[in-house]
Design a protein around this motif. Structure first.
Motif, PDB file in Angstrom:
ATOM      1  N   GLU A   1      16.692  25.593 -12.224  1.00  0.00           N
ATOM      2  CA  GLU A   1      16.068  26.602 -11.354  1.00  0.00           C
ATOM      3  C   GLU A   1      14.896  27.295 -12.049  1.00  0.00           C
ATOM      4  N   ARG A   2      15.041  27.524 -13.349  1.00  0.00           N
ATOM      5  CA  ARG A   2      13.948  28.151 -14.105  1.00  0.00           C
ATOM      6  C   ARG A   2      12.774  27.186 -14.261  1.00  0.00           C
ATOM      7  N   ALA A   3      13.080  25.900 -14.424  1.00  0.00           N
ATOM      8  CA  ALA A   3      12.036  24.885 -14.532  1.00  0.00           C
ATOM      9  C   ALA A   3      11.262  24.773 -13.217  1.00  0.00           C
ATOM     10  N   LYS A   4      11.967  24.901 -12.094  1.00  0.00           N
ATOM     11  CA  LYS A   4      11.311  24.821 -10.791  1.00  0.00           C
ATOM     12  C   LYS A   4      10.338  25.991 -10.611  1.00  0.00           C
ATOM     13  N   LYS A   5      10.776  27.202 -10.993  1.00  0.00           N
ATOM     14  CA  LYS A   5       9.906  28.378 -10.887  1.00  0.00           C
ATOM     15  C   LYS A   5       8.680  28.233 -11.790  1.00  0.00           C
ATOM     16  N   ALA A   6       8.903  27.752 -13.009  1.00  0.00           N
ATOM     17  CA  ALA A   6       7.797  27.583 -13.955  1.00  0.00           C
ATOM     18  C   ALA A   6       6.818  26.518 -13.459  1.00  0.00           C
ATOM     19  N   TYR A   7       7.347  25.447 -12.868  1.00  0.00           N
ATOM     20  CA  TYR A   7       6.501  24.378 -12.341  1.00  0.00           C
ATOM     21  C   TYR A   7       5.631  24.893 -11.194  1.00  0.00           C
ATOM     22  N   GLU A   8       6.229  25.672 -10.298  1.00  0.00           N
ATOM     23  CA  GLU A   8       5.460  26.235  -9.182  1.00  0.00           C
ATOM     24  C   GLU A   8       4.382  27.202  -9.694  1.00  0.00           C
ATOM     25  N   LYS A   9       4.726  27.994 -10.704  1.00  0.00           N
ATOM     26  CA  LYS A   9       3.761  28.934 -11.286  1.00  0.00           C
ATOM     27  C   LYS A   9       2.591  28.174 -11.915  1.00  0.00           C
ATOM     28  N   LYS A  10       2.908  27.078 -12.612  1.00  0.00           N
ATOM     29  CA  LYS A  10       1.853  26.292 -13.252  1.00  0.00           C
ATOM     30  C   LYS A  10       0.963  25.628 -12.203  1.00  0.00           C
ATOM     31  N   GLN A  11       1.555  25.156 -11.116  1.00  0.00           N
ATOM     32  CA  GLN A  11       0.763  24.550 -10.039  1.00  0.00           C
ATOM     33  C   GLN A  11      -0.195  25.572  -9.436  1.00  0.00           C
ATOM     34  N   ARG A  12       0.303  26.801  -9.193  1.00  0.00           N
ATOM     35  CA  ARG A  12      -0.571  27.854  -8.661  1.00  0.00           C
ATOM     36  C   ARG A  12      -1.699  28.158  -9.627  1.00  0.00           C
ATOM     37  N   ARG A  13      -1.383  28.244 -10.906  1.00  0.00           N
ATOM     38  CA  ARG A  13      -2.389  28.542 -11.934  1.00  0.00           C
ATOM     39  C   ARG A  13      -3.465  27.455 -11.966  1.00  0.00           C
ATOM     40  N   GLN A  14      -3.057  26.190 -11.905  1.00  0.00           N
ATOM     41  CA  GLN A  14      -4.021  25.093 -11.928  1.00  0.00           C
ATOM     42  C   GLN A  14      -4.883  25.096 -10.672  1.00  0.00           C
ATOM     43  N   LYS A  15      -4.289  25.435  -9.534  1.00  0.00           N
ATOM     44  CA  LYS A  15      -5.046  25.508  -8.292  1.00  0.00           C
ATOM     45  C   LYS A  15      -6.093  26.613  -8.363  1.00  0.00           C
ATOM     46  N   GLU A  16      -5.723  27.766  -8.919  1.00  0.00           N
ATOM     47  CA  GLU A  16      -6.667  28.875  -9.077  1.00  0.00           C
ATOM     48  C   GLU A  16      -7.812  28.486  -9.994  1.00  0.00           C
ATOM     49  N   ILE A  17      -7.503  27.756 -11.048  1.00  0.00           N
ATOM     50  CA  ILE A  17      -8.542  27.331 -11.988  1.00  0.00           C
ATOM     51  C   ILE A  17      -9.498  26.359 -11.311  1.00  0.00           C
ATOM     52  N   ARG A  18      -8.964  25.416 -10.530  1.00  0.00           N
ATOM     53  CA  ARG A  18      -9.816  24.471  -9.817  1.00  0.00           C
ATOM     54  C   ARG A  18     -10.697  25.169  -8.796  1.00  0.00           C
ATOM     55  N   MET A  19     -10.162  26.202  -8.152  1.00  0.00           N
ATOM     56  CA  MET A  19     -10.931  26.929  -7.142  1.00  0.00           C
ATOM     57  C   MET A  19     -11.989  27.814  -7.795  1.00  0.00           C
ATOM     58  N   GLY A  20     -11.823  28.145  -9.051  1.00  0.00           N
ATOM     59  CA  GLY A  20     -12.780  28.979  -9.755  1.00  0.00           C
ATOM     60  C   GLY A  20     -12.569  30.461  -9.529  1.00  0.00           C
ATOM     61  N   THR A  21     -11.434  30.837  -8.967  1.00  0.00           N
ATOM     62  CA  THR A  21     -11.146  32.254  -8.723  1.00  0.00           C
ATOM     63  C   THR A  21      -9.827  32.619  -9.375  1.00  0.00           C
ATOM     64  N   PRO A  22      -9.835  32.837 -10.676  1.00  0.00           N
ATOM     65  CA  PRO A  22      -8.570  33.205 -11.316  1.00  0.00           C
ATOM     66  C   PRO A  22      -8.103  34.573 -10.833  1.00  0.00           C
ATOM     67  N   ILE A  23      -6.864  34.631 -10.436  1.00  0.00           N
ATOM     68  CA  ILE A  23      -6.264  35.864  -9.926  1.00  0.00           C
ATOM     69  C   ILE A  23      -5.152  36.255 -10.874  1.00  0.00           C
ATOM     70  N   LYS A  24      -5.149  37.514 -11.292  1.00  0.00           N
ATOM     71  CA  LYS A  24      -4.113  37.981 -12.195  1.00  0.00           C
ATOM     72  C   LYS A  24      -2.780  38.005 -11.459  1.00  0.00           C
ATOM     73  N   SER A  25      -1.780  37.415 -12.079  1.00  0.00           N
ATOM     74  CA  SER A  25      -0.469  37.370 -11.446  1.00  0.00           C
ATOM     75  C   SER A  25       0.160  38.755 -11.479  1.00  0.00           C
ATOM     76  N   PRO A  26       0.980  39.087 -10.477  1.00  0.00           N
ATOM     77  CA  PRO A  26       1.618  40.400 -10.462  1.00  0.00           C
ATOM     78  C   PRO A  26       2.598  40.518 -11.624  1.00  0.00           C
ATOM     79  N   PRO A  27       2.783  41.721 -12.155  1.00  0.00           N
ATOM     80  CA  PRO A  27       3.695  41.882 -13.296  1.00  0.00           C
ATOM     81  C   PRO A  27       5.126  41.542 -12.885  1.00  0.00           C
ATOM     82  N   SER A  28       5.857  40.987 -13.850  1.00  0.00           N
ATOM     83  CA  SER A  28       7.250  40.656 -13.562  1.00  0.00           C
ATOM     84  C   SER A  28       8.074  41.931 -13.456  1.00  0.00           C
ATOM     85  N   ARG A  29       9.336  41.781 -13.125  1.00  0.00           N
ATOM     86  CA  ARG A  29      10.208  42.916 -12.787  1.00  0.00           C
ATOM     87  C   ARG A  29      10.168  44.062 -13.789  1.00  0.00           C
ATOM     88  N   GLY A  30      10.502  43.847 -15.036  1.00  0.00           N
ATOM     89  CA  GLY A  30      10.641  44.940 -15.997  1.00  0.00           C
ATOM     90  C   GLY A  30       9.387  45.178 -16.813  1.00  0.00           C
TER      91      GLY A  30
END
Length: 175
Positions: free
Chosen positions: A90-119
Motif C-alpha cells: 500500500e505504501r509502494a502504491k502511494k509512492a508510485y502515484e506520487k512519483k507519477q504526479r511529480r513526473q507529469k508536473e515536470i513534463r508540463m513545466g509547472t512544478p507545484i509544491k505538494s501539500p504538507p503531510s499530516r504532522g
C-alpha cells in the motif's frame, strides 16, 4: 559436412569474377549469421519496482533506510525504496502515484509544491526572516553621537551639482 551446419554460427563466402571491356573485377563477400538470445524484462509484483531487493549490508540500502527513519517525509528515500521493492504494497502504491504526479508536473513545466503531510506543519519551527533591503534603507538613521554629546559630521561629502556634467555613454542615440 553435416556437422558444420548444426553450429550456431555459419560462414558463407562467395567470389565472383566479372569482365567488362577488357577489365576484370573481383568481388568477394562474406556473410556471418549468429543466433542471439532475447533478454526478457523482469516483472515485479510491487508497483513502481524496477530493481531486485538489495542485500542487507548494501551501503545504499543502509543509507536510504536510515534516511527514511530519520526523515519520514523524504521523497528521495521513499522513491528509492519503492524502486527496490522495500516498501509495503500500500505504501509502494502511494509512492508510485506520487512519483507519477511529480513526473507529469515536470513534463508540463509547472512544478507545484505538494501539500504538507499530516504532522509536518505542526513540527516546523518558525523561521526568522530578516527584513528586505528596501525596508532597512528607508528608515532614517540618526547620526552617531560622540562621548562629549556632539553629533559627528558624516565623513562622506555628497555633491550633486557635478552629476549633470558627467557623461555615462558616448554611444549615438537614435532620435
Amino acid at each position: 559436412m553435416a556437422s558444420e551446419t548444426t553450429k550456431s554460427k555459419q560462414k558463407v563466402s562467395a567470389t565472383t569474377k566479372t569482365e567488362a571491356k577488357g577489365k576484370s573485377i573481383v568481388t568477394t563477400s562474406k556473410k556471418t549469421t549468429t543466433t542471439t538470445t532475447v533478454r526478457t524484462k523482469k516483472v515485479y509484483s510491487l508497483p513502481g519496482q524496477k530493481f531486485d531487493v538489495p542485500e542487507e549490508r548494501e551501503p545504499l540500502r543502509i543509507f536510504y533506510e536510515s534516511l527514511s527513519k530519520q526523515i519520514p517525509s523524504s521523497e528521495m528515500a521513499e522513491f528509492w525504496m519503492m524502486e527496490h521493492g522495500m516498501l509495503s504494497p500500500e505504501r509502494a502504491k502511494k509512492a508510485y502515484e506520487k512519483k507519477q504526479r511529480r513526473q507529469k508536473e515536470i513534463r508540463m513545466g509547472t512544478p507545484i509544491k505538494s501539500p504538507p503531510s499530516r504532522g509536518e506543519s505542526s513540527k516546523k519551527p518558525q523561521q526568522f526572516s530578516p527584513p528586505s533591503r528596501g525596508e532597512s534603507s528607508k528608515k532614517p538613521q540618526p547620526p552617531p553621537v560622540s562621548k562629549n554629546g556632539d553629533a559627528k559630521a558624516n565623513k562622506r561629502v555628497v555633491d550633486d551639482s557635478d552629476d549633470d556634467d558627467f557623461v555615462l555613454s558616448h554611444k549615438r542615440r537614435k532620435g
